[in-house]
Design a protein around this motif. Structure first.
Motif, PDB file in Angstrom:
ATOM      1  N   SER A   1      88.763  32.076  77.874  1.00 31.76           N
ATOM      2  CA  SER A   1      89.129  31.438  79.139  1.00 31.76           C
ATOM      3  C   SER A   1      88.094  30.383  79.467  1.00 31.76           C
ATOM      4  CB  SER A   1      89.171  32.474  80.263  1.00 31.76           C
ATOM      5  OG  SER A   1      90.173  33.428  80.013  1.00 31.76           O
TER       6      SER A   1
ATOM      7  N   SER B   1      90.756  35.443  72.625  1.00 31.42           N
ATOM      8  CA  SER B   1      91.215  34.587  73.728  1.00 31.42           C
ATOM      9  C   SER B   1      90.026  34.187  74.588  1.00 31.42           C
ATOM     10  CB  SER B   1      92.246  35.327  74.576  1.00 31.42           C
ATOM     11  OG  SER B   1      93.374  35.653  73.786  1.00 31.42           O
TER      12      SER B   1
ATOM     13  N   PRO C   1      90.328  30.908  67.686  1.00 34.61           N
ATOM     14  CA  PRO C   1      90.507  31.335  69.075  1.00 34.61           C
ATOM     15  C   PRO C   1      91.730  30.721  69.728  1.00 34.61           C
ATOM     16  CG  PRO C   1      88.857  29.612  68.954  1.00 34.61           C
ATOM     17  CD  PRO C   1      89.269  29.923  67.532  1.00 34.61           C
ATOM     18  N   ASP C   2      92.285  31.451  70.693  1.00 34.73           N
ATOM     19  CA  ASP C   2      93.260  30.895  71.623  1.00 34.73           C
ATOM     20  C   ASP C   2      92.460  30.424  72.824  1.00 34.73           C
ATOM     21  OD1 ASP C   2      95.306  31.628  69.952  1.00 34.73           O
ATOM     22  OD2 ASP C   2      96.076  33.225  71.229  1.00 34.73           O
ATOM     23  N   LEU C   3      92.674  29.199  73.249  1.00 35.71           N
ATOM     24  CA  LEU C   3      91.925  28.619  74.355  1.00 35.71           C
ATOM     25  C   LEU C   3      92.829  28.505  75.577  1.00 35.71           C
ATOM     26  CD1 LEU C   3      90.260  25.731  72.343  1.00 35.71           C
ATOM     27  CD2 LEU C   3      89.192  27.899  73.003  1.00 35.71           C
ATOM     28  N   TYR C   4      92.360  29.006  76.707  1.00 31.74           N
ATOM     29  CA  TYR C   4      93.098  28.923  77.962  1.00 31.74           C
ATOM     30  C   TYR C   4      92.231  28.158  78.945  1.00 31.74           C
ATOM     31  CZ  TYR C   4      95.937  32.438  75.758  1.00 31.74           C
ATOM     32  OH  TYR C   4      96.758  33.100  74.878  1.00 31.74           O
TER      33      TYR C   4
ATOM     34  N   ARG D   1      93.081  40.031  67.114  1.00 33.52           N
ATOM     35  CA  ARG D   1      94.152  39.040  67.142  1.00 33.52           C
ATOM     36  C   ARG D   1      94.773  39.020  68.520  1.00 33.52           C
ATOM     37  NH1 ARG D   1      94.973  41.515  62.053  1.00 33.52           N
ATOM     38  NH2 ARG D   1      96.649  42.778  62.816  1.00 33.52           N
ATOM     39  N   PRO D   2      94.620  38.008  69.276  1.00 37.55           N
ATOM     40  CA  PRO D   2      93.742  36.859  69.056  1.00 37.55           C
ATOM     41  C   PRO D   2      92.411  37.037  69.790  1.00 37.55           C
ATOM     42  CG  PRO D   2      95.191  36.385  70.892  1.00 37.55           C
ATOM     43  CD  PRO D   2      95.537  37.782  70.412  1.00 37.55           C
TER      44      PRO D   2
ATOM     45  N   SER E   1      92.757  43.015  71.091  1.00 31.30           N
ATOM     46  CA  SER E   1      92.501  41.687  71.625  1.00 31.30           C
ATOM     47  C   SER E   1      91.743  41.814  72.934  1.00 31.30           C
ATOM     48  CB  SER E   1      93.815  40.925  71.834  1.00 31.30           C
ATOM     49  OG  SER E   1      94.617  41.608  72.776  1.00 31.30           O
TER      50      SER E   1
ATOM     51  N   PHE F   1      90.136  38.984  76.370  1.00 31.29           N
ATOM     52  CA  PHE F   1      89.752  37.685  76.913  1.00 31.29           C
ATOM     53  C   PHE F   1      88.258  37.716  77.197  1.00 31.29           C
ATOM     54  CE2 PHE F   1      94.211  37.245  77.662  1.00 31.29           C
ATOM     55  CZ  PHE F   1      94.438  35.882  77.707  1.00 31.29           C
TER      56      PHE F   1
END
Length: 183
Positions: free
Chosen positions: A113, A111, A154-157, A108-109, A85, A87
């Motif tokens: 930012s 990520s 995607p994971d969104l931060y 996975r995942p 993974s 960011f």
């Protein structure tokens, strides 16, 4: 578990100068790890029993490494590696890079930012410019266009100012894209 996840920093460079990040004050380590070194470190990690690798333990954006895609392809081909993974601020990858990311099975995942909730707040947070903001929007559009075919989403931060009440109430193109990706 620190015995299960190894953190490797393949890229110590970054394209933004975010107000909250130590990168602008960083004097050393603004380098890109050579492919041979990266492949060797990964092989040693696998021999020690690591199953997952995280590629952003400190500062920098992985896409500052112009050979990052080859590093990802190498990781994808390793049978002993379960996942990896990282960011990214998602400004540097090309549309082709985004399509490639969405098809990676061991990532996975993914990520992402997000700094700010519109162009003005993006520039204020990142000390970037309008072109970087437009590139981010373009890459988020590519996720929407090509994301359905891939194994990951995607994971969104999101980091924004005090007045930010969420993507559903902020309005604007960035928040609209983020809400569509979320949904």
């Amino acid at each position: 578990d620190p015995r299960r996840h190894l953190y490797i920093e393949p890229a110590g460079r970054c394209n933004l100068r975010c107000r909250f990040c130590a990168y602008p004050k960083k004097e050393r380590g603004k380098s890109i790890m050579a492919d041979d070194t990266f492949f060797g470190v990964v092989e040693e990690a696998l021999e020690m029993g690591y199953a997952t690798i995280v590629l952003t333990p400190s500062t920098g954006d992985v896409f500052a490494d112009q050979g990052f895609r080859e590093k990802l392809d190498h990781l994808e081909g390793l049978d002993r590696l379960e996942s990896y993974s990282f960011f990214t601020n998602f400004v540097l990858p090309s549309t082709e890079d985004v399509k490639h990311l969405l098809g990676l099975r061991k990532l996975r995942p993914l990520s992402i930012s997000i700094y700010g909730h519109d162009e003005q707040s993006f520039i204020a947070f990142t000390r970037g410019n309008a072109a970087a903001y437009r590139r981010l929007l373009s890459n988020l559009r590519a996720v929407l266009e090509h994301g359905e075919s891939g194994p990951i989403g995607p994971d969104l931060y999101i980091r924004s100012g005090r007045g930010f009440r969420g993507v559903d109430s902020a309005g604007g193109e960035l928040c609209e894209l983020l809400a569509r990706i979320r949904d």
